[in-house]
Enzyme design. Structure first.
Site, mmCIF file in Angstrom:
data_model
loop_
_atom_site.group_PDB
_atom_site.id
_atom_site.type_symbol
_atom_site.label_atom_id
_atom_site.label_comp_id
_atom_site.label_asym_id
_atom_site.label_seq_id
_atom_site.Cartn_x
_atom_site.Cartn_y
_atom_site.Cartn_z
ATOM 1 N N LYS A 191 -2.112 3.054 6.762
ATOM 2 C CA LYS A 191 -2.542 1.644 6.830
ATOM 3 C C LYS A 191 -1.385 0.937 7.536
ATOM 4 O O LYS A 191 -1.650 -0.207 8.113
ATOM 5 C CB LYS A 191 -2.917 1.242 5.447
ATOM 6 C CG LYS A 191 -3.293 -0.283 5.370
ATOM 7 C CD LYS A 191 -3.888 -0.716 4.150
ATOM 8 C CE LYS A 191 -5.165 -0.194 3.878
ATOM 9 N NZ LYS A 191 -5.983 -0.963 2.699
ATOM 10 N N ASP A 220 -7.534 -6.700 0.751
ATOM 11 C CA ASP A 220 -8.650 -5.984 -0.066
ATOM 12 C C ASP A 220 -9.789 -6.325 0.881
ATOM 13 O O ASP A 220 -10.024 -7.129 1.084
ATOM 14 C CB ASP A 220 -8.682 -6.619 -1.657
ATOM 15 C CG ASP A 220 -9.556 -5.723 -2.251
ATOM 16 O OD1 ASP A 220 -9.314 -4.493 -2.651
ATOM 17 O OD2 ASP A 220 -10.664 -6.070 -2.820
ATOM 18 N N SER A 221 -10.585 -5.093 0.966
ATOM 19 C CA SER A 221 -11.824 -5.312 1.825
ATOM 20 C C SER A 221 -12.874 -4.309 1.454
ATOM 21 O O SER A 221 -12.713 -3.473 0.574
ATOM 22 C CB SER A 221 -11.281 -4.705 3.273
ATOM 23 O OG SER A 221 -10.568 -3.392 3.232
ATOM 24 N N THR A 264 0.863 -1.291 0.121
ATOM 25 C CA THR A 264 -0.169 -0.081 -0.073
ATOM 26 C C THR A 264 0.933 1.326 -0.065
ATOM 27 O O THR A 264 1.898 1.206 0.674
ATOM 28 C CB THR A 264 -0.914 0.048 1.147
ATOM 29 O OG1 THR A 264 -1.813 1.064 1.223
ATOM 30 C CG2 THR A 264 -0.147 0.097 2.718
ATOM 31 N N HIS A 265 0.480 2.230 -0.587
ATOM 32 C CA HIS A 265 1.105 3.664 -0.703
ATOM 33 C C HIS A 265 0.488 4.443 0.580
ATOM 34 O O HIS A 265 1.001 5.427 0.891
ATOM 35 C CB HIS A 265 0.786 4.413 -2.075
ATOM 36 C CG HIS A 265 1.505 3.703 -2.770
ATOM 37 N ND1 HIS A 265 0.909 2.814 -3.810
ATOM 38 C CD2 HIS A 265 2.740 3.816 -3.658
ATOM 39 C CE1 HIS A 265 1.727 2.432 -4.722
ATOM 40 N NE2 HIS A 265 2.936 3.300 -4.689
ATOM 41 N N PHE A 272 -12.826 5.268 9.320
ATOM 42 C CA PHE A 272 -12.991 5.862 7.925
ATOM 43 C C PHE A 272 -13.928 5.024 7.044
ATOM 44 O O PHE A 272 -14.620 3.790 7.954
ATOM 45 C CB PHE A 272 -11.453 5.786 7.290
ATOM 46 C CG PHE A 272 -10.892 4.597 7.246
ATOM 47 C CD1 PHE A 272 -11.103 3.570 6.141
ATOM 48 C CD2 PHE A 272 -10.120 4.231 8.396
ATOM 49 C CE1 PHE A 272 -10.296 2.489 6.275
ATOM 50 C CE2 PHE A 272 -9.642 2.954 8.461
ATOM 51 C CZ PHE A 272 -9.612 2.234 7.287
ATOM 52 N N GLY A 273 -14.323 5.278 5.963
ATOM 53 C CA GLY A 273 -14.964 4.330 5.067
ATOM 54 C C GLY A 273 -16.397 4.226 5.736
ATOM 55 O O GLY A 273 -17.171 5.398 5.772
#
Length: 201
Positions: free
Chosen positions: A17, A72-73, A12-13, A156-157
């Protein structure tokens, strides 16, 4: 003389995370240095969380040559035929959390999902590990209900509209430590780490 820690790439960038996963795994990472990924992002064209997690992990392993983990989620609702699923991050056509949450609530209203039983949801996270000659994926699932409106300022999300089973608050009202102890991501990576250790130690 202390041995240098083994480097493990998180594909991940997103530096946040990386830090989140360090907090989730904590002491379990002893002897492992979890590092971010600075290579090209692959096209995530898989049809499942597992396939997309492997796509990311394979790309990062190919680029770095180091053992790699990726995830991945997303959130899945039976009332919406499993949507948004792998499209959770761009469900409204943007990557803006508030837009995606609003679109999810609108779709539930359109589907007539008013009762709590109609608003059952699962947060799913596929955590993949790739190293030379070996691949493995674990799936973590966190069940709950989608609330009628957002509440809470943490996370988040879809956290502001997800009420985990056994709680009377939204995920966004939990502290980071509380969420990290029970979330789908925590479950997936906690299951994956013993597999990682068996191949990188």
């Amino acid at each position: 003389m202390t041995a240098d820690p083994v480097k493990l790439v998180l594909a991940t960038h997103n530096s946040h995370k990386v830090e989140e996963l360090r907090r989730i795994l904590g002491p379990l990472l002893k002897g492992i240095d979890l590092v971010g990924y600075d290579g090209p992002e692959p096209v995530e064209d898989g049809e499942t969380f597992e396939e997309n997690a492997l796509i990311k992990a394979r790309a990062a392993f190919t680029h770095t040559g180091l053992p790699t983990i990726a995830d991945d989620s997303g959130i899945c609702l039976a009332a919406l035929g499993g949507a948004p699923g792998i499209h959770s991050a761009r469900y409204a056509g943007t990557r803006v959390d508030a837009d995606n949450v609003a679109h999810l609530l609108a779709e539930l209203t359109r589907a007539g999902a008013d009762a709590p039983a109609d608003r059952r949801a699962e947060f799913c996270c596929a955590a993949a590990f790739v190293t030379e000659g070996f691949e493995h994926v674990e799936l973590g699932v966190w069940t709950g209900t989608v609330l009628s409106e957002p509440t809470g300022a943490n996370g988040f999300g879809y956290d502001p509209v997800f009420q985990p089973d056994g709680y009377d608050v939204a995920s966004a009202e939990l502290t980071a430590d509380e969420k990290n102890a029970i979330s789908h991501r925590s479950r997936a990576f906690t299951q994956l780490l013993p597999i990682v250790r068996a191949h990188v130690s």
